[in-house]
Design an enzyme around this catalytic site. Structure first.
Site, mmCIF file in Angstrom:
data_model
loop_
_atom_site.group_PDB
_atom_site.id
_atom_site.type_symbol
_atom_site.label_atom_id
_atom_site.label_comp_id
_atom_site.label_asym_id
_atom_site.label_seq_id
_atom_site.Cartn_x
_atom_site.Cartn_y
_atom_site.Cartn_z
ATOM 1 N N HIS A 463 0.834 -1.207 0.000
ATOM 2 C CA HIS A 463 0.000 0.000 0.000
ATOM 3 C C HIS A 463 0.873 1.263 0.000
ATOM 4 O O HIS A 463 0.734 2.134 -0.872
ATOM 5 C CB HIS A 463 -0.909 -0.020 1.234
ATOM 6 C CG HIS A 463 -1.802 1.173 1.359
ATOM 7 N ND1 HIS A 463 -3.145 1.128 1.057
ATOM 8 C CD2 HIS A 463 -1.560 2.455 1.745
ATOM 9 C CE1 HIS A 463 -3.689 2.322 1.256
ATOM 10 N NE2 HIS A 463 -2.743 3.143 1.671
ATOM 11 N N GLU A 464 1.772 1.347 0.971
ATOM 12 C CA GLU A 464 2.609 2.547 1.066
ATOM 13 C C GLU A 464 3.520 2.673 -0.147
ATOM 14 O O GLU A 464 3.811 3.777 -0.607
ATOM 15 C CB GLU A 464 3.424 2.543 2.364
ATOM 16 C CG GLU A 464 2.590 2.599 3.639
ATOM 17 C CD GLU A 464 1.537 3.715 3.636
ATOM 18 O OE1 GLU A 464 1.769 4.763 3.010
ATOM 19 O OE2 GLU A 464 0.469 3.508 4.248
ATOM 20 N N HIS A 467 1.657 4.399 -2.874
ATOM 21 C CA HIS A 467 1.750 5.864 -2.732
ATOM 22 C C HIS A 467 3.135 6.322 -3.195
ATOM 23 O O HIS A 467 3.289 7.361 -3.833
ATOM 24 C CB HIS A 467 1.585 6.272 -1.269
ATOM 25 C CG HIS A 467 0.177 6.232 -0.752
ATOM 26 N ND1 HIS A 467 -0.863 6.863 -1.388
ATOM 27 C CD2 HIS A 467 -0.358 5.661 0.364
ATOM 28 C CE1 HIS A 467 -1.982 6.672 -0.681
ATOM 29 N NE2 HIS A 467 -1.705 5.942 0.380
ATOM 30 N N HIS A 470 3.388 6.671 -6.874
ATOM 31 C CA HIS A 470 2.678 7.892 -7.298
ATOM 32 C C HIS A 470 3.634 9.082 -7.188
ATOM 33 O O HIS A 470 3.642 9.973 -8.038
ATOM 34 C CB HIS A 470 1.459 8.086 -6.383
ATOM 35 C CG HIS A 470 0.360 8.916 -6.957
ATOM 36 N ND1 HIS A 470 -0.770 9.212 -6.246
ATOM 37 C CD2 HIS A 470 0.203 9.526 -8.153
ATOM 38 C CE1 HIS A 470 -1.574 9.967 -6.986
ATOM 39 N NE2 HIS A 470 -1.000 10.165 -8.151
HETATM 40 ZN ZN ZN Z 1 -2.995 5.213 1.902
#
Ligand code: ZN
Length: 673
Positions: A463-464, A467, A470
């Site tokens: 998940h991290e 990010h 991104h």
């Molecule tokens: Zn998040």
């Protein structure tokens, strides 16, 4: 010489001492004010370049210094840094507020905004102008003097009320304790939970065990304690927080907060607080959010009801329970889950050695986007636990610097997050690449065992890292629109979509090997992981939807006629309830997310983001999860674009259509056939 006042590319951690922060940041605030003044005092007619772009390009060094400071305050802090933060935070808030209240500056921005059609602006420039203008206007810059004063008054009152709301919840959480002296009352609880409760009792100078309403105490008790009467007592105490007839009651505060928010929105010309908030969201309008939530509700309800009936039958067979109550749900759900899957963390952990998982996520990034990660120890670190990487593309060109800081220690706050030390931007003809960081709190290695992650930690890492991608793949002109600077109901798409790869056989085979035997994770376990991930998804979904609907009810229309919080809340929950009503409890009076934190008119975004990631991943599934074409498309239309284009446009460019909630329902097993 203060290293924060010198130009630098990589954060010069070895040179920075705590005493450098305050003088540097104060100096840089003054420098930035001068940069802003130069824009205001420029006698040339305002243009996009001499106003909007010029303003965007102020404060570079201030941003660099503050990001180092606040990143350290989260990941490697101490009392001295915390004290400096107390000193600097109000100064930075004041600086930001002064900027938004700078009338001469606003006048120039407004001139450009009002004549925007006479310029030839790129889509990104239009977004920047719009963002800047709205930053002022949403803060009252267009209002008359009298209305401006009214707005400030509301803001002051709101910030006080939000504070009081939070203090009341905290006071009520702390005021309660359940003191047990009979060991038989602890039946069912794991040893660690009992030990913690004994420790709490000791701290309070009591015999036996004490349970509180703090999550680490409350949650395991509700999940494992066999004593139903005690579960009921604790559950009702939790639900009654700030809803009792005492000085910490939040009912009036809830009413006051929603009314002030409505008045604020009305002053600025919006129909409701939700209209105001959603103007800067992918979802756009309260109507769209309402129909989004209701559409999911209609589809999820049959599945939720089916799960509820199954759980009730299970509780009846096991313990003769006739009517399942709220305080039974976690307890019997846990028992049913064990019976169905007998899957516990200890069974999975040997397959998830941290180093293997890191290699796994890097391999995924390589297969999808051609990225290479290479340890580079010449990059300075703020702590020896931090790993530093140079990230390059297939041609060997630098894409980003990546900091990975994975283990807990004193001085790091809990949780997991992504942040940056340097934003990506194109400046003076150079594409300046970003410095991105992931910070987590994973189990540390011991003398005998490496760091072995729970499956939940594995998905957190992915998940991290999503990010992180991104941030790393950002490719925009302006730093204010770069990377994760997007509407917040869009920002979880890159992170949540990456979690999907963790459940795929093709991915797990790449890295989930036993740390001692090297054996690849058995497919039977993979199947169980998948199945258990959607356990009780129907009821979970209903719960999330009920909170979203409650939030929208409070904020979607004029609240001036609401007088009874509990009654209003019960109506708002409407069709989402499965358990019998408990008159002594209230959700709203302790709903800190929306009344204290920043989630007002935004709670829906949890589900919204899930719909996006499920729908986007369905595209990968259809074409192959490592399909290069789909991955490039995702990079080009989403990951690299930041906030330069409206997120719905970006999404449609990737997917060819608007997000379809069916993908989520299907993944969650909620499409009752
Ligand atoms: Zn998040």
């Amino acid at each position: 010489m203060n290293p924060l006042l010198q130009p630098f590319d990589q954060a010069p951690f070895s040179k920075i001492k705590n005493e450098h922060f305050a003088p540097a940041i104060k100096q840089l605030i003054e420098d930035t004010k001068k940069e802003v003044n130069a824009i205001v005092e420029n006698n040339d007619a305002p243009t996009f370049a001499n106003t909007v772009e010029a303003l965007e390009n102020t404060g570079h060094q201030l941003d660099r210094a503050t990001s180092i400071f606040f990143n350290l305050n989260s990941a490697e802090t101490n009392e001295e840094i915390q004290k400096i933060a107390q000193e600097l935070s109000p100064l930075l808030t004041e600086f930001g507020n002064d900027l938004l209240l700078n009338e001469a500056l606003f006048k120039k921005v407004k001139t450009v905004y009002d004549t925007r059609d006479s310029y030839e602006l790129t889509a990104e420039q239009k977004m920047l102008l719009d963002k800047q203008y709205k930053g002022f206007s949403r803060n009252g810059a267009n209002l008359s003097e009298e209305k401006k004063i009214a707005l400030r008054k509301i803001d002051t009152e709101l910030s006080k009320l939000k504070l009081t709301f939070g203090e009341n919840v905290l006071a009520e959480t702390n005021a309660y304790q359940m003191h047990l002296t009979e060991e038989s009352d602890l039946a069912g609880l794991p040893e660690g939970v009992k030990e913690a409760a004994a420790q709490t009792a000791k701290e309070k100078e009591k015999e036996g065990w004490v349970f509180t309403l703090d999550y680490p105490s409350y949650v395991p008790f509700m999940k494992y304690a066999e004593n139903r009467a005690l579960r009921k007592e604790l559950s009702l105490a939790f639900g009654a927080r700030a809803f009792q007839k005492n000085e910490h009651n939040n009912e009036q505060n809830v009413i006051d907060i929603v009314n002030l928010r409505h008045q604020r929105a009305a002053l600025l010309g919006y129909e409701s607080h939700a209209h105001f908030v959603l103007e800067e969201r992918m979802a756009e309008t309260p109507q769209k959010v309402q129909s989004f939530l209701n559409e999911l509700l209609v589809k999820a309800k049959p599945a939720a009801q089916k799960e509820f009936d199954e759980l009730e039958a299970f509780a009846k067979a096991l313990d003769g329970i006739d009517q399942l109550q709220k305080w039974d749900s976690a307890f019997y759900a846990e028992k049913l889950k064990q019976q169905k899957f007998s899957l516990d963390d200890e069974k999975l952990k040997p397959y998830f050695k941290l180093e293997n998982v890191i290699n796994g996520v890097f391999t995924v990034a390589n297969k999808l986007f051609g990225l290479e990660f290479e340890i580079d120890n010449t990059i300075e670190k703020y702590h020896e636990d931090v790993k530093t990487y140079r990230v390059t593309d297939a041609e060997g060109v630098l894409v980003a610097i990546f900091y990975a800081d994975f283990h807990p220690r004193a001085g790091k706050r809990g949780g997991a997050w992504m942040t940056s030390y340097k934003p990506q931007q194109k400046f003076h003809g150079i594409n300046d690449r970003p410095h991105i960081s992931n910070v987590c709190n994973f189990t540390k290695p011991t003398a005998s065992k490496p760091s072995l992650l729970t499956f939940n930690e594995v998905t957190t890492l992915f998940h991290e890292f999503g990010h992180g991608l991104h941030g790393m793949l950002a490719n925009t002109t302006y730093k204010g629109l770069s990377g994760t600077n997007v509407y917040w109901d869009f920002v979880e798409l890159p992170s949540q979509i990456l979690e999907n790869w963790c459940y795929e056989k093709e991915t797990l085979e790449l890295f989930a090997t036993h740390y001692e035997t090297g054996e690849v994770i058995p497919m039977e376990l993979v199947k169980k992981i998948k199945e258990s991930a959607t356990f009780h998804e129907g009821m979970q979904t209903m719960r999330q939807l009920s909170f979203g609907l409650l939030d929208m009810s409070w904020h979607g229309s004029d609240p001036s006629n609401i007088s009874e919080v509990k009654k209003f809340e019960t109506e708002a929950f409407g069709d989402t309830t499965l358990y019998p009503e408990t008159p002594e409890t209230c959700m709203s009076t302790a709903f800190s997310h929306i009344f204290q934190g920043g989630y007002s008119a935004g709670y829906y975004s949890y589900k919204w983001a899930e719909v996006l990631d499920a729908d986007a991943f369905a595209y990968f599934k259809q074409e192959g999860i490592f399909n290069k074409k789909v991955a490039s498309k995702f990079k080009d239309t989403v990951l690299s674009q930041g906030g330069t284009v409206d997120p719905m446009e970006l999404y449609k460019a990737f997917r060819g259509q608007e997000p379809n909630p069916d993908a989520l329902l299907e993944r969650a097993g909620l499409l009752v056939k």
